[in-house]
Design an enzyme around this catalytic site. Structure first.
Site, PDB file in Angstrom:
ATOM      1  N   LYS A   1       0.749  -1.281  -0.116  1.00  0.00           N
ATOM      2  CA  LYS A   1       0.045   0.091  -0.126  1.00  0.00           C
ATOM      3  C   LYS A   1       0.900   1.194  -0.084  1.00  0.00           C
ATOM      4  O   LYS A   1       0.599   2.290  -0.952  1.00  0.00           O
ATOM      5  CB  LYS A   1      -1.004  -0.070   1.243  1.00  0.00           C
ATOM      6  CG  LYS A   1      -1.928  -1.280   1.354  1.00  0.00           C
ATOM      7  CD  LYS A   1      -2.751  -0.921   2.560  1.00  0.00           C
ATOM      8  CE  LYS A   1      -2.005  -1.083   3.735  1.00  0.00           C
ATOM      9  NZ  LYS A   1      -1.590  -2.216   4.249  1.00  0.00           N
TER      10      LYS A   1
ATOM     11  N   ARG B   1      -9.131   0.682   9.063  1.00  0.00           N
ATOM     12  CA  ARG B   1      -8.526  -0.729   9.788  1.00  0.00           C
ATOM     13  C   ARG B   1      -9.883  -1.580  10.135  1.00  0.00           C
ATOM     14  O   ARG B   1      -9.719  -2.826  10.378  1.00  0.00           O
ATOM     15  CB  ARG B   1      -7.558  -0.809  10.566  1.00  0.00           C
ATOM     16  CG  ARG B   1      -6.232  -0.229   9.975  1.00  0.00           C
ATOM     17  CD  ARG B   1      -5.414  -1.333   9.577  1.00  0.00           C
ATOM     18  NE  ARG B   1      -4.083  -1.883   9.834  1.00  0.00           N
ATOM     19  CZ  ARG B   1      -2.890  -1.338   9.787  1.00  0.00           C
ATOM     20  NH1 ARG B   1      -2.919   0.075   9.040  1.00  0.00           N
ATOM     21  NH2 ARG B   1      -1.704  -1.449  10.114  1.00  0.00           N
TER      22      ARG B   1
ATOM     23  N   ARG C   1      12.012  -6.592   5.214  1.00  0.00           N
ATOM     24  CA  ARG C   1      11.562  -5.193   4.863  1.00  0.00           C
ATOM     25  C   ARG C   1      12.483  -4.273   6.070  1.00  0.00           C
ATOM     26  O   ARG C   1      12.552  -4.809   6.948  1.00  0.00           O
ATOM     27  CB  ARG C   1      10.125  -5.003   5.416  1.00  0.00           C
ATOM     28  CG  ARG C   1       9.888  -3.309   4.829  1.00  0.00           C
ATOM     29  CD  ARG C   1       8.467  -3.346   4.212  1.00  0.00           C
ATOM     30  NE  ARG C   1       7.565  -3.205   5.389  1.00  0.00           N
ATOM     31  CZ  ARG C   1       6.263  -2.741   5.342  1.00  0.00           C
ATOM     32  NH1 ARG C   1       5.823  -2.470   4.219  1.00  0.00           N
ATOM     33  NH2 ARG C   1       5.389  -2.618   6.138  1.00  0.00           N
TER      34      ARG C   1
ATOM     35  N   ARG D   1      11.484  -2.770  11.732  1.00  0.00           N
ATOM     36  CA  ARG D   1      10.578  -2.106  12.673  1.00  0.00           C
ATOM     37  C   ARG D   1      10.253  -3.041  13.905  1.00  0.00           C
ATOM     38  O   ARG D   1      10.433  -4.305  13.615  1.00  0.00           O
ATOM     39  CB  ARG D   1       9.317  -1.967  12.089  1.00  0.00           C
ATOM     40  CG  ARG D   1       9.524  -0.418  11.354  1.00  0.00           C
ATOM     41  CD  ARG D   1       8.187  -0.347  10.384  1.00  0.00           C
ATOM     42  NE  ARG D   1       6.954  -0.838  10.871  1.00  0.00           N
ATOM     43  CZ  ARG D   1       5.865  -0.864   9.891  1.00  0.00           C
ATOM     44  NH1 ARG D   1       5.992  -0.282   8.934  1.00  0.00           N
ATOM     45  NH2 ARG D   1       4.732  -1.376  10.241  1.00  0.00           N
TER      46      ARG D   1
ATOM     47  N   ARG E   1      -0.263  -9.122  13.318  1.00  0.00           N
ATOM     48  CA  ARG E   1      -0.702  -8.391  12.348  1.00  0.00           C
ATOM     49  C   ARG E   1      -1.501  -9.153  11.290  1.00  0.00           C
ATOM     50  O   ARG E   1      -2.445  -8.333  11.038  1.00  0.00           O
ATOM     51  CB  ARG E   1       0.585  -7.582  12.062  1.00  0.00           C
ATOM     52  CG  ARG E   1       1.115  -6.439  12.808  1.00  0.00           C
ATOM     53  CD  ARG E   1       2.466  -5.656  12.289  1.00  0.00           C
ATOM     54  NE  ARG E   1       2.254  -4.874  11.278  1.00  0.00           N
ATOM     55  CZ  ARG E   1       3.358  -4.711  10.377  1.00  0.00           C
ATOM     56  NH1 ARG E   1       4.371  -5.244  10.439  1.00  0.00           N
ATOM     57  NH2 ARG E   1       2.790  -3.909   9.435  1.00  0.00           N
TER      58      ARG E   1
HETATM   59  P1  AMP Z   1       1.089   0.097   9.337  1.00  0.00           P
HETATM   60  O1  AMP Z   1       2.387   0.850   8.882  1.00  0.00           O
HETATM   61  O2  AMP Z   1       0.099   0.866   8.435  1.00  0.00           O
HETATM   62  O3  AMP Z   1       1.276  -1.487   9.046  1.00  0.00           O
HETATM   63  O4  AMP Z   1       0.761   0.383  10.932  1.00  0.00           O
HETATM   64  C1  AMP Z   1       1.642   0.099  11.792  1.00  0.00           C
HETATM   65  C2  AMP Z   1       0.740  -0.124  12.873  1.00  0.00           C
HETATM   66  O5  AMP Z   1       0.197   1.123  13.411  1.00  0.00           O
HETATM   67  C3  AMP Z   1      -0.381  -0.896  13.248  1.00  0.00           C
HETATM   68  O6  AMP Z   1       0.158  -2.394  13.458  1.00  0.00           O
HETATM   69  C4  AMP Z   1      -1.260  -0.603  14.402  1.00  0.00           C
HETATM   70  O7  AMP Z   1      -0.642  -0.861  15.439  1.00  0.00           O
HETATM   71  C5  AMP Z   1      -1.168   0.777  14.032  1.00  0.00           C
HETATM   72  N1  AMP Z   1      -2.094   1.412  12.991  1.00  0.00           N
HETATM   73  C6  AMP Z   1      -1.707   2.205  11.815  1.00  0.00           C
HETATM   74  N2  AMP Z   1      -3.013   2.307  11.161  1.00  0.00           N
HETATM   75  C7  AMP Z   1      -4.053   2.004  12.107  1.00  0.00           C
HETATM   76  C8  AMP Z   1      -5.371   2.190  11.950  1.00  0.00           C
HETATM   77  N3  AMP Z   1      -6.104   2.820  11.036  1.00  0.00           N
HETATM   78  N4  AMP Z   1      -6.185   1.735  13.061  1.00  0.00           N
HETATM   79  C9  AMP Z   1      -5.479   1.186  14.237  1.00  0.00           C
HETATM   80  N5  AMP Z   1      -4.240   1.118  14.379  1.00  0.00           N
HETATM   81  C10 AMP Z   1      -3.336   1.664  13.063  1.00  0.00           C
END
Ligand code: AMP
Length: 217
Positions: free
Chosen positions: A13, A88, A127, A162, A173
């Site tokens: 994404k 999400r 990654r 990360r 996740r």
């Molecule tokens: P991402 O980089 O989008 O994979 O986000 C990393 C982490 O941030 C996720 O595993 C969640 O803990 C948190 N996170 C990001 N976006 C959201 C969202 N829309 N709702 C809830 N938690 C989020």
């Protein structure tokens, strides 16, 4: 363009969003990037979010909606936006729907980037991400390694794995995605805005999105 990018962690994404921003000045809004920036800066939001993020859990909807309500009203969103990692959950999608109505904004498309689980697992464990919150450039130890000494090629900061990209957190996740986010596919299918894309390359996904938007106009 005003679109939502749906897809599991590691579906690409963020990469696709960055390519799309070059087309028409739309901005990428990544809730994950915003949260990581807040954690690094030690803000109250960051302190509250960090535990959830490190475990691979979702941050509470109320925190996310606070961020998005502000962010979507910033002037750079006028030309369009690419929502990356938001919504999400179904409650977030409902709240977004209300917010967009209030702001009289309509979406062009919801792009569901559908990538097989084995490809995702391989991508996430290899990654690496630039640790500078203003950069967050993404690398891959196999296909796109950082510069010598693990430095970012763009800003020179250290490139790291990360905390939520250890094997345990990744498994968590993906489970969270299946349970809480995947139901959004059916949710947006009902609105007629959904386009599911199974393209191996990011350029292929970008082209499918361009065609999808043109077809819905
Ligand atoms: P991402 O980089 O989008 O994979 O986000 C990393 C982490 O941030 C996720 O595993 C969640 O803990 C948190 N996170 C990001 N976006 C959201 C969202 N829309 N709702 C809830 N938690 C989020």
């Amino acid at each position: 363009m005003r679109i939502i990018l749906l897809g599991a962690p590691g579906a690409g994404k963020g990469t696709v969003a960055k390519l799309l921003t070059k087309l028409d000045g739309s901005v990428q809004i990544s809730t994950g990037d915003i949260l990581r920036g807040a954690v690094k800066a030690g803000t109250p939001l960051g302190k509250e979010a960090q535990g959830y993020m490190d475990r691979g859990d979702l941050v509470p909807d109320s925190l996310i909606m606070g961020i998005m309500e502000q962010r979507l009203q910033e002037p750079d969103c006028q030309k369009g936006f690419l929502l990356d990692g938001f919504p999400r959950t179904i409650p977030q999608a409902d709240a977004l729907d209300e917010l967009l109505k209030k702001l009289t904004i309509t979406l062009d498309l919801v792009a569901n980037i559908d990538v097989p689980r084995d490809v995702i697992l391989d991508r996430l464990t290899t990654r690496r991400t630039c640790s500078n919150p203003d950069c967050q450039e993404i690398y891959n130890v196999k296909s796109n390694p950082p510069a010598a000494g693990n430095k970012c090629k763009k800003c020179g900061s250290e490139v790291i794995q990360r905390a939520d990209e250890t094997e345990e957190a990744i498994g968590k996740r993906l489970d969270v995605y299946n349970e809480k986010t995947a139901p959004l596919i059916g949710y947006y299918e009902k609105t007629g805005l959904l386009l599911t894309i199974q393209e191996a390359s990011s350029d292929g996904v970008v082209n499918a999105i361009k065609q999808g938007i043109a077809a819905k106009k």
